[in-house]
Write a protein that holds these residues in place. Sequence first.
Motif, short mmCIF file in Angstrom:
data_model
loop_
_atom_site.label_atom_id
_atom_site.label_comp_id
_atom_site.label_asym_id
_atom_site.label_seq_id
_atom_site.Cartn_x
_atom_site.Cartn_y
_atom_site.Cartn_z
N MET A 137 0.97 -1.07 -0.17
CA MET A 137 -0.25 0.09 0.27
C MET A 137 1.12 1.54 0.24
O MET A 137 1.91 1.43 1.02
CB MET A 137 -0.57 -0.19 1.42
N GLU A 138 0.17 2.32 -0.70
CA GLU A 138 1.26 3.51 -0.80
C GLU A 138 -0.23 4.67 -0.22
O GLU A 138 -1.08 4.67 -1.11
CB GLU A 138 1.76 3.50 -2.28
N ILE A 139 0.92 5.54 1.10
CA ILE A 139 0.13 6.80 1.27
C ILE A 139 1.12 7.75 0.79
O ILE A 139 2.13 8.06 0.91
CB ILE A 139 -0.31 6.24 2.66
N PRO A 140 0.64 8.57 -0.01
CA PRO A 140 1.42 9.71 -0.45
C PRO A 140 1.79 10.69 1.01
O PRO A 140 0.81 10.50 1.94
CB PRO A 140 0.86 10.77 -1.44
N TYR B 175 -11.26 2.81 0.31
CA TYR B 175 -9.54 2.47 0.27
C TYR B 175 -9.66 1.11 1.33
O TYR B 175 -8.79 0.83 1.10
CB TYR B 175 -9.00 3.46 1.19
N SER B 176 -11.11 0.88 1.25
CA SER B 176 -11.90 -1.14 2.01
C SER B 176 -10.67 -1.56 1.51
O SER B 176 -10.24 -2.40 2.13
CB SER B 176 -13.27 -0.09 1.46
N SER B 177 -10.38 -1.81 0.03
CA SER B 177 -9.79 -3.07 -0.40
C SER B 177 -7.88 -2.65 0.40
O SER B 177 -7.81 -3.61 0.64
CB SER B 177 -9.72 -3.13 -2.07
N GLN B 178 -7.60 -1.64 0.34
CA GLN B 178 -6.21 -1.56 0.91
C GLN B 178 -6.27 -1.72 2.19
O GLN B 178 -5.50 -3.16 2.77
CB GLN B 178 -5.84 0.08 0.61
N TYR B 179 -7.38 -0.99 2.50
CA TYR B 179 -7.46 -1.97 4.38
C TYR B 179 -7.67 -2.83 4.47
O TYR B 179 -7.04 -3.80 5.39
CB TYR B 179 -8.56 -0.82 5.48
N HIS B 180 -8.15 -3.75 3.96
CA HIS B 180 -8.64 -5.51 4.16
C HIS B 180 -6.96 -5.87 3.96
O HIS B 180 -6.91 -7.53 4.68
CB HIS B 180 -9.77 -5.90 3.55
N GLU B 181 -6.73 -6.06 2.23
CA GLU B 181 -5.29 -6.27 2.51
C GLU B 181 -4.60 -6.27 3.85
O GLU B 181 -3.38 -7.28 3.92
CB GLU B 181 -4.54 -5.87 1.03
N CYS C 275 -1.96 -8.42 8.00
CA CYS C 275 -1.54 -8.61 9.63
C CYS C 275 -1.55 -10.16 10.33
O CYS C 275 -2.20 -9.92 11.00
CB CYS C 275 -2.01 -7.55 10.51
N THR C 276 -1.39 -11.00 10.12
CA THR C 276 -1.37 -12.03 10.65
C THR C 276 -1.12 -12.49 12.14
O THR C 276 -0.11 -11.83 11.97
CB THR C 276 -1.19 -13.33 10.34
N PRO C 277 -1.29 -13.22 13.14
CA PRO C 277 -1.02 -13.15 13.95
C PRO C 277 0.83 -13.80 13.97
O PRO C 277 1.46 -13.25 14.56
CB PRO C 277 -1.77 -14.35 15.00
N TRP C 278 0.76 -14.70 12.97
CA TRP C 278 2.21 -14.91 12.80
C TRP C 278 2.84 -14.35 12.04
O TRP C 278 4.55 -13.71 12.90
CB TRP C 278 1.87 -16.42 11.32
N ASP D 177 -7.76 7.41 10.92
CA ASP D 177 -8.22 7.01 11.54
C ASP D 177 -8.75 5.78 12.02
O ASP D 177 -7.51 5.31 13.34
CB ASP D 177 -9.46 7.27 11.80
N LEU D 178 -8.24 4.85 11.42
CA LEU D 178 -8.25 2.92 11.70
C LEU D 178 -6.94 2.82 12.00
O LEU D 178 -6.80 2.24 12.26
CB LEU D 178 -9.03 2.40 10.36
N LEU D 179 -5.75 3.72 10.92
CA LEU D 179 -4.03 2.98 10.95
C LEU D 179 -3.27 4.34 12.37
O LEU D 179 -2.36 2.88 12.89
CB LEU D 179 -3.91 3.74 10.17
N ILE D 180 -3.71 5.18 13.05
CA ILE D 180 -3.03 6.15 13.80
C ILE D 180 -4.05 5.53 14.80
O ILE D 180 -5.39 6.43 15.10
CB ILE D 180 -2.61 6.91 13.59
N ASN D 181 -3.64 4.89 16.29
CA ASN D 181 -3.89 5.31 17.19
C ASN D 181 -3.08 5.42 18.86
O ASN D 181 -4.12 5.65 19.36
CB ASN D 181 -4.36 3.52 17.48
N THR D 182 -2.14 5.31 18.15
CA THR D 182 -1.18 5.71 19.74
C THR D 182 -0.38 6.96 18.08
O THR D 182 0.12 7.10 17.11
CB THR D 182 -0.53 4.38 19.79
N ALA D 183 0.47 7.44 19.58
CA ALA D 183 1.80 8.23 18.86
C ALA D 183 2.50 7.24 18.62
O ALA D 183 3.37 7.52 17.41
CB ALA D 183 2.26 8.48 20.17
#
Length: 154
Positions: free
Chosen positions: A1-4, A88-94, A99-102, A41-47
């Motif tokens: 995923m690329e974010i400018p 960005y739903s497809s990128q978020y779901h990807e 991010c599997t536990p492994w 908002d979904l990606l940033i939760n902490t400093a």
Amino acid sequence: MEIPPFRIDDSTEIFLRNVIAFELSCPEIPSYFTSFAFLMDLLINTAEDVKLFEEAGIIRNYLDSREEVTQLFNGICKNAISVDFFHYSSQYHEAMDFCTPWRVSTGRLKHHYFGSPWAGMSVIAGLFLFVLTFLSTIYTMLSYFVGDTGSGLP
């Protein structure tokens, strides 16, 4: 995923709130900024999340602290009506599927125990010593139970 890359300063929150209000009031306009704000908002939760974005060169923070950026994105969509189409739903779901536990455990292991060559070598040396100690214990137990002490005494 690329974010400018983008800049966060004192006017960012006002700009985003105004654009989100404009997008939500005009249904014929695609809601790219609203979707972007929801994604952040979904990606940033902490400093610490902000720090990762800064290190990746995505966020250029001109606010006083990373905590302010966290509060900005966690509060920007709080009172906004959810978007009809999240761009960005497809990128978020990807990203969430990636991010599997492994993968998360492997990443933590690499970060904490193999962050530098010296740390990696000390882990390998510790494992090597553990295996030698384990083998020595097994050998001692076997020789005790078999009765061969190896001393040559009757």
